[in-house]
Design a protein around this motif. Structure first.
Motif, PDB file in Angstrom:
ATOM      1  N   ILE A 246     -90.238 -21.134 -40.698  1.00  0.00           N
ATOM      2  CA  ILE A 246     -89.198 -21.489 -40.208  1.00  0.00           C
ATOM      3  C   ILE A 246     -88.709 -22.624 -39.339  1.00  0.00           C
ATOM      4  O   ILE A 246     -90.049 -23.124 -38.116  1.00  0.00           O
ATOM      5  CB  ILE A 246     -89.062 -20.118 -39.321  1.00  0.00           C
ATOM      6  CG1 ILE A 246     -88.652 -19.436 -40.352  1.00  0.00           C
ATOM      7  CG2 ILE A 246     -87.323 -20.282 -38.954  1.00  0.00           C
ATOM      8  CD1 ILE A 246     -88.681 -17.823 -39.504  1.00  0.00           C
ATOM      9  N   THR A 247     -88.393 -24.034 -39.196  1.00  0.00           N
ATOM     10  CA  THR A 247     -87.980 -24.891 -38.617  1.00  0.00           C
ATOM     11  C   THR A 247     -87.180 -24.800 -37.740  1.00  0.00           C
ATOM     12  O   THR A 247     -85.966 -25.589 -38.570  1.00  0.00           O
ATOM     13  CB  THR A 247     -88.871 -26.046 -39.429  1.00  0.00           C
ATOM     14  OG1 THR A 247     -89.952 -26.117 -40.224  1.00  0.00           O
ATOM     15  CG2 THR A 247     -88.945 -27.492 -38.817  1.00  0.00           C
ATOM     16  N   ARG A 248     -87.170 -25.771 -36.767  1.00  0.00           N
ATOM     17  CA  ARG A 248     -85.340 -25.955 -36.019  1.00  0.00           C
ATOM     18  C   ARG A 248     -86.256 -27.537 -35.594  1.00  0.00           C
ATOM     19  O   ARG A 248     -87.084 -27.371 -34.553  1.00  0.00           O
ATOM     20  CB  ARG A 248     -86.218 -25.008 -34.868  1.00  0.00           C
ATOM     21  CG  ARG A 248     -84.765 -24.896 -34.078  1.00  0.00           C
ATOM     22  CD  ARG A 248     -83.732 -24.310 -34.479  1.00  0.00           C
ATOM     23  NE  ARG A 248     -82.852 -25.038 -33.489  1.00  0.00           N
ATOM     24  CZ  ARG A 248     -81.821 -25.646 -32.649  1.00  0.00           C
ATOM     25  NH1 ARG A 248     -81.388 -27.325 -32.825  1.00  0.00           N
ATOM     26  NH2 ARG A 248     -80.539 -25.601 -31.528  1.00  0.00           N
ATOM     27  N   ARG A 249     -85.510 -28.312 -35.510  1.00  0.00           N
ATOM     28  CA  ARG A 249     -84.956 -29.496 -35.126  1.00  0.00           C
ATOM     29  C   ARG A 249     -84.092 -29.314 -33.990  1.00  0.00           C
ATOM     30  O   ARG A 249     -82.444 -29.029 -34.102  1.00  0.00           O
ATOM     31  CB  ARG A 249     -84.899 -30.534 -36.374  1.00  0.00           C
ATOM     32  CG  ARG A 249     -84.845 -32.455 -35.889  1.00  0.00           C
ATOM     33  CD  ARG A 249     -85.569 -32.775 -36.812  1.00  0.00           C
ATOM     34  NE  ARG A 249     -84.229 -32.933 -37.692  1.00  0.00           N
ATOM     35  CZ  ARG A 249     -84.119 -32.208 -38.985  1.00  0.00           C
ATOM     36  NH1 ARG A 249     -85.675 -32.297 -39.313  1.00  0.00           N
ATOM     37  NH2 ARG A 249     -83.403 -32.687 -39.884  1.00  0.00           N
TER      38      ARG A 249
ATOM     39  N   PRO B 223     -92.306 -21.576 -31.926  1.00  0.00           N
ATOM     40  CA  PRO B 223     -93.861 -22.422 -31.139  1.00  0.00           C
ATOM     41  C   PRO B 223     -93.371 -23.974 -31.312  1.00  0.00           C
ATOM     42  O   PRO B 223     -92.385 -24.127 -32.230  1.00  0.00           O
ATOM     43  CB  PRO B 223     -94.908 -22.574 -31.349  1.00  0.00           C
ATOM     44  CG  PRO B 223     -94.862 -21.621 -32.468  1.00  0.00           C
ATOM     45  CD  PRO B 223     -93.329 -20.895 -33.167  1.00  0.00           C
ATOM     46  N   GLU B 224     -93.476 -24.869 -30.125  1.00  0.00           N
ATOM     47  CA  GLU B 224     -93.537 -26.852 -30.200  1.00  0.00           C
ATOM     48  C   GLU B 224     -94.366 -27.037 -31.021  1.00  0.00           C
ATOM     49  O   GLU B 224     -95.669 -26.830 -30.889  1.00  0.00           O
ATOM     50  CB  GLU B 224     -92.589 -27.343 -28.552  1.00  0.00           C
ATOM     51  CG  GLU B 224     -92.825 -28.321 -28.940  1.00  0.00           C
ATOM     52  CD  GLU B 224     -92.165 -29.341 -27.899  1.00  0.00           C
ATOM     53  OE1 GLU B 224     -91.593 -29.547 -28.062  1.00  0.00           O
ATOM     54  OE2 GLU B 224     -92.700 -28.423 -26.450  1.00  0.00           O
ATOM     55  N   THR B 225     -94.075 -28.231 -31.911  1.00  0.00           N
ATOM     56  CA  THR B 225     -94.719 -28.239 -32.719  1.00  0.00           C
ATOM     57  C   THR B 225     -95.257 -29.776 -32.574  1.00  0.00           C
ATOM     58  O   THR B 225     -95.472 -30.837 -33.154  1.00  0.00           O
ATOM     59  CB  THR B 225     -94.815 -27.841 -34.343  1.00  0.00           C
ATOM     60  OG1 THR B 225     -93.634 -28.442 -34.374  1.00  0.00           O
ATOM     61  CG2 THR B 225     -94.989 -26.920 -34.198  1.00  0.00           C
ATOM     62  N   GLY B 226     -94.201 -30.561 -31.933  1.00  0.00           N
ATOM     63  CA  GLY B 226     -93.710 -31.664 -32.040  1.00  0.00           C
ATOM     64  C   GLY B 226     -92.692 -31.762 -30.708  1.00  0.00           C
ATOM     65  O   GLY B 226     -91.193 -30.638 -30.548  1.00  0.00           O
TER      66      GLY B 226
ATOM     67  N   TYR C 132     -89.872 -27.613 -33.732  1.00  0.00           N
ATOM     68  CA  TYR C 132     -90.200 -26.251 -33.368  1.00  0.00           C
ATOM     69  C   TYR C 132     -90.511 -25.900 -34.694  1.00  0.00           C
ATOM     70  O   TYR C 132     -89.687 -25.379 -35.399  1.00  0.00           O
ATOM     71  CB  TYR C 132     -89.069 -25.059 -32.337  1.00  0.00           C
ATOM     72  CG  TYR C 132     -89.303 -25.771 -31.281  1.00  0.00           C
ATOM     73  CD1 TYR C 132     -89.886 -25.506 -30.249  1.00  0.00           C
ATOM     74  CD2 TYR C 132     -88.077 -26.991 -31.614  1.00  0.00           C
ATOM     75  CE1 TYR C 132     -89.634 -25.886 -29.058  1.00  0.00           C
ATOM     76  CE2 TYR C 132     -88.206 -27.350 -29.747  1.00  0.00           C
ATOM     77  CZ  TYR C 132     -88.456 -27.106 -28.720  1.00  0.00           C
ATOM     78  OH  TYR C 132     -88.315 -27.456 -27.399  1.00  0.00           O
ATOM     79  N   ALA C 133     -91.506 -24.591 -35.037  1.00  0.00           N
ATOM     80  CA  ALA C 133     -91.560 -24.163 -36.366  1.00  0.00           C
ATOM     81  C   ALA C 133     -93.187 -23.315 -36.677  1.00  0.00           C
ATOM     82  O   ALA C 133     -93.975 -22.666 -35.477  1.00  0.00           O
ATOM     83  CB  ALA C 133     -92.624 -25.240 -37.281  1.00  0.00           C
ATOM     84  N   THR C 134     -92.554 -22.096 -37.204  1.00  0.00           N
ATOM     85  CA  THR C 134     -93.853 -20.970 -37.016  1.00  0.00           C
ATOM     86  C   THR C 134     -93.450 -20.864 -38.974  1.00  0.00           C
ATOM     87  O   THR C 134     -93.112 -21.038 -39.509  1.00  0.00           O
ATOM     88  CB  THR C 134     -93.261 -19.988 -36.573  1.00  0.00           C
ATOM     89  OG1 THR C 134     -94.535 -18.997 -35.938  1.00  0.00           O
ATOM     90  CG2 THR C 134     -91.600 -19.169 -36.678  1.00  0.00           C
ATOM     91  N   ASP C 135     -94.431 -20.109 -39.043  1.00  0.00           N
ATOM     92  CA  ASP C 135     -94.589 -18.673 -40.096  1.00  0.00           C
ATOM     93  C   ASP C 135     -93.840 -16.912 -40.213  1.00  0.00           C
ATOM     94  O   ASP C 135     -94.837 -17.321 -39.129  1.00  0.00           O
ATOM     95  CB  ASP C 135     -95.879 -19.216 -41.763  1.00  0.00           C
ATOM     96  CG  ASP C 135     -96.484 -20.410 -41.963  1.00  0.00           C
ATOM     97  OD1 ASP C 135     -95.204 -21.510 -42.297  1.00  0.00           O
ATOM     98  OD2 ASP C 135     -96.351 -21.181 -41.798  1.00  0.00           O
TER      99      ASP C 135
END
Length: 697
Positions: A534-537, A562-565, A569-572
Motif C-alpha cells: 500500500i502506497t500513499r503519495r 509509515p513515511e518512506t520518503g 508513505y508505504a507498508t506491506d
C-alpha cells in the motif's frame, strides 16, 4: 488350501512334473482295470490316491491369529464455504452422531481428519485429504469413509481408489439459493476513448425466488457509481470507455438479497490498462527561435505522437509587398483546429506565442473552455509573455496560474526544485538524473507572480520557473523560460529535458502514476499471494490520517502508513482472506482484489452431491442430506449396496495379525504306507474271490 486359521501345504518328495507323470500312469492303469471289469477297481483308485498323497507330502499349517479392528475414516470439510448459513452446526451434529454410531459397532475405530481451504485459492481439496488419511492407515482395515461437506470439491481428479464404501453427508438445505456476478470476458488492454466490450452475467443458483431483473452497479476507480437494471441469467455486453491512461479499476456489484447464502460473489473487479493509440499534440509557435526546432524534434521523435505544428512564418506586420496570391504557403486551417476539432487534441503547447491578430479572441476563448472541460495546455513563455501582446492579456488568462511582471531576468542560473517540487511526481527525483557537476545553466527567465497552482521549479532569487495548476476538469502548466532547449543540446552537460517534458505531459494527461494525491495498492507476489503493498503519495505538509481497510466480510481495520520518503508513505499488509478489499483515506478510495474477487470457494455455494457422484458410485456408497437426519451406520457384506433410506453401510474387513505358526504332517509316513498296503490287499482279496467264483461257475 485354507480353512479359517488352518491351511494345508504341499511339499512333494519329488518334483511336481514327476508327480504329474506318476498321476498320469496311475490314471492309465486304473482305466485299464475298469475296462477289464476288475471287481477291485475302486480299491485300486483309493490305493493310487493314497500313494500320490503320500508323495505330495501334505502338511497342516495352523496360525495363531489376533483379530484387528476395522477403521472408518471421517473427513470433515472446514473450508470457507462451510461457514455459510448453519453448515457449521450441521457439521458438528454429524460428527457427534457418527462418532457415537461407530463407537457402538463392535471391533471398529474412527479416524477424524479435518481440512481447510487449499493454498493460493485452490478451493476444497477433499480428495487430497482423503488420500492422505488413507495412506496413513492399512488398507486392509479400512471399512469405509465418510465425508462431511457441501459437495463442492475442486480436486476430483485426485480421488484415491477406495477399498470400501465412500459416503457423503451433505450440509446445507434443499431450499438454499445464491446470486453471483460473473465477468465472462474482459480485455487486459484497451485504447482510450474507444469502446471496449465486456461480457457480464448475473446468475441465480438453487431455489431462487422468481425475478427476471437485478441491479448492476458500475464504478471506475473512485468515480461515482452508476446503477442499471439488467436481466438475470443472460449474458450482457457492456461497452466501456476508459477515462485515463494506465491502470483503470472497474468495479461491478449487485446488491445482496436478504435470504441468499452469501454476497461474497456479488462483486467483481476488472483491471484494464488504458493505452493511447495516438497522442494528438497541437504545437503553436509564435516566432522562430532556437528552441522551436527542439520542441518539434522532441515531439516528432515519438512515433505515438501525432503532431500538428501551427507556426507563424509571415506575421501581419511584415510588409514586403508580395501579394498573398503569389505566396507558396498554404493557409492554415485555424477555424477547423481551434473551433471544430479542438477537443480532439490531448495537449496544446503555446511556444513563445504573442497576440498578433492571427488567432481571434474567440479562438483563445475556445482554448480556455477546452481546458475547463478536461483539456491540457502548456505555455513555454519567452520575453513576449510580459509584453502588451502577451497571452496573459487574452481570454486564456482566465486559466493561467501566473501573472507576468513584465520583467525579464537575463543571467545565467541553474534551475532547481522547490521543496514542493521534491515531492511532486512531475519533478520528484529529477535531481538524481543531473550530470556530473549539476544541471546546465539557462540564461533567461520571465518574472511571473504565481496566483494559483503549485511552483515545482524555481530560478534565480527563487523566482517561479515551472508552475502547475488544475482548472476545472483540465490542467495548465507554465514554463517561465524559453531556454529548456539548452538541456536538449547538452550545454554544460545539459539536463533531463526529455524526462521532465515526458512527466509533464503525462501529468497533464492525468496518468494515475503522476497524481499528486494518490492511494495505490498492489499484490506483492514476491512476498505472498495475499500481501498488499500500500502506497500513499501526497504533497500536503501534514501526514495523512489512518487508512481504513474494509475486508470482504465487512470487517474494518485501521492502519497508519509509515513515511518512506518526502511525501511518500508505504507498508506491506497481509490480507487475512482472498476477495475484494476497499481502502479509504480521507477522500481517496481504492478497491483491490486479493486473488480473484470471488474466491473459488464462493464461485458455487449451493450444496450438491453431483460433483462427487462419479467417485461415490463405484464404491456402492451414497449421498445423505444432514438436514433430513444423520443416517444410522450398518455393516454390509463386500460388494453389496452400502446406502439406503436413512442408513449407510461399512464393510467389515476381518483383518488380523498372525502371532504364531505351527506346521505338522497330515499323517506320518508309515500310516500312508499302511493305508496303501491295506487297500492294495483288499483289492487283491476282492478280485481273487470273484475270480475263483467265476472259475467254479
Amino acid at each position: 488350501m485354507t480353512f479359517g486359521a488352518a491351511s494345508v501345504l504341499f511339499d512333494p518328495l519329488v518334483g511336481w512334473p514327476v508327480l504329474y507323470a506318476l498321476a498320469g500312469i496311475a490314471v492309465l492303469g486304473l482305466g485299464l482295470a475298469v475296462w477289464r471289469g476288475l471287481a477291485g477297481a475302486w480299491l485300486r483308485v483309493l490305493t493310487a490316491l493314497v500313494l500320490l498323497a503320500a508323495i505330495a507330502n501334505p502338511s497342516l499349517q495352523q496360525e495363531d491369529r489376533t483379530p484387528l479392528s476395522d477403521i472408518v475414516l471421517l473427513v470433515v470439510d472446514e473450508s470457507a464455504s462451510q461457514s455459510l448459513s448453519d453448515r457449521q452446526v450441521q457439521t458438528a451434529e454429524a460428527i457427534a452422531r457418527v462418532t457415537q454410531a461407530v463407537a457402538a459397532l463392535p471391533n471398529t475405530e474412527l479416524r477424524v481428519l479435518r481440512f481447510q481451504d487449499g493454498a493460493e485459492d485452490a478451493g476444497s481439496l477433499a480428495m487430497t485429504a482423503l488420500a492422505e488419511a488413507l495412506a496413513e492407515e492399512p488398507r486392509a482395515r479400512v471399512a469405509g469413509a465418510i465425508l462431511i461437506s457441501d459437495g463442492r470439491v475442486h480436486d476430483l481428479d485426485l480421488a484415491p481408489a477406495l477399498p470400501a464404501p465412500l459416503h457423503l453427508l451433505l450440509t446445507g438445505h434443499a431450499t438454499d439459493w445464491d446470486r453471483r456476478l460473473i465477468v465472462k470476458n474482459a480485455p487486459a488492454f484497451a485504447i482510450l476513448n474507444e469502446e471496449v466490450m465486456l461480457t457480464l452475467r448475473i446468475e441465480d443458483e438453487g431455489k431462487a425466488p422468481e425475478g427476471a431483473e437485478a441491479d448492476l452497479t458500475i464504478a471506475i476507480d473512485d468515480a461515482a457509481p452508476q446503477t442499471y437494471r439488467i436481466p438475470v441469467g443472460q449474458d450482457i455486453d457492456l461497452p466501456v470507455k476508459l477515462p485515463h491512461g494506465g491502470m483503470n479499476v472497474l468495479q461491478f456489484s449487485t446488491p445482496a438479497q436478504t435470504d441468499e447464502l452469501t454476497d461474497r460473489n456479488n462483486a467483481a473487479v476488472v483491471q484494464i490498462n488504458g493505452v493511447r493509440d495516438r497522442l494528438r499534440v497541437l504545437l503553436v509557435s509564435g516566432e522562430p527561435h532556437a528552441g522551436e526546432r527542439v520542441w518539434r524534434n522532441l515531439l516528432k521523435s515519438d512515433a505515438s505522437v501525432d503532431l500538428v505544428h501551427f507556426t507563424i512564418l509571415r506575421p501581419p506586420e511584415k510588409q514586403d509587398g508580395i501579394p498573398v496570391s503569389e505566396l507558396s504557403l498554404i493557409a492554415f486551417p485555424t477555424r477547423e483546429l481551434f473551433v471544430e476539432k479542438i477537443k480532439e487534441f490531448d495537449l496544446i503547447i503555446f511556444d513563445r506565442y504573442r497576440m498578433r491578430g492571427i488567432l481571434p479572441m474567440s479562438y483563445l476563448e475556445n482554448v480556455a473552455n477546452y481546458v475547463k472541460e478536461g483539456g491540457t495546455v502548456l505555455v513555454a513563455a519567452g520575453p513576449e509573455f510580459g509584453a502588451v501582446d502577451s497571452l496573459w492579456r487574452s481570454p486564456l488568462a482566465e486559466v493561467l496560474p501566473v501573472e507576468p511582471t513584465s520583467q525579464v531576468i537575463e543571467q545565467g542560473f541553474r534551475p532547481k526544485l522547490t521543496e514542493l517540487g521534491k515531492q511532486h511526481p512531475v519533478t520528484e527525483g529529477l535531481e538524481a538524473l543531473a550530470p556530473k557537476g549539476g544541471w546546465g545553466r539557462w540564461f533567461r527567465l520571465v518574472d511571473v507572480k504565481p496566483i494559483a497552482g503549485q511552483v515545482v521549479m524555481s530560478g534565480p532569487g527563487d523566482r517561479p520557473l515551472l508552475v502547475l495548476n488544475r482548472v476545472g476538469e483540465g490542467r495548465v502548466a507554465v514554463l517561465a523560460s524559453d531556454q529548456a532547449w539548452l538541456w536538449g543540446r547538452g550545454f554544460e552537460g545539459g539536463g533531463p529535458q526529455l524526462e521532465l517534458l515526458r512527466r509533464l505531459a503525462h501529468w497533464m494527461l492525468k496518468e494515475p502514476e503522476l497524481e499528486e494525491e494518490a492511494l495505490t495498492a498492489t499484490v506483492n507476489g514476491a512476498v505472498s499471494a495475499q500481501t498488499l503493498t500500500i502506497t500513499r503519495r501526497t504533497i500536503a505538509p501534514t501526514p495523512p490520517g489512518p487508512l481504513t481497510i474494509t475486508a470482504p466480510d465487512g470487517s474494518k481495520t485501521e492502519i497508519t502508513l509509515p513515511e518512506t520518503g518526502p511525501g511518500r508513505y508505504a507498508t506491506d499488509w497481509t490480507a487475512p482472506v482472498m476477495g475484494l478489499y476497499r481502502l479509504e483515506q480521507g477522500d481517496l478510495t481504492r478497491v483491490v482484489a486479493v486473488g480473484p474477487s470471488a474466491p473459488k470457494e464462493f464461485e458455487q455455494t449451493i450444496a450438491s452431491g453431483d460433483p462427487l457422484a462419479p467417485v461415490i458410485a463405484p464404491t456402492n456408497g451414497g449421498v445423505q442430506r444432514i438436514e433430513a437426519g444423520v443416517p444410522e451406520i450398518r455393516t454390509v457384506r463386500e460388494g453389496r449396496p452400502a446406502s439406503g433410506r436413512g442408513w449407510i453401510g461399512i464393510t467389515p474387513r476381518g483383518a488380523y495379525v498372525t502371532e504364531d505358526i505351527s506346521v505338522a504332517p497330515v499323517l506320518p509316513g508309515w500310516v500312508w504306507l499302511l493305508l496303501a498296503a491295506a487297500l492294495a490287499l483288499a483289492a487283491w482279496l476282492v478280485e481273487g474271490r470273484k475270480g475263483t467264483a467265476r472259475r467254479t461257475a
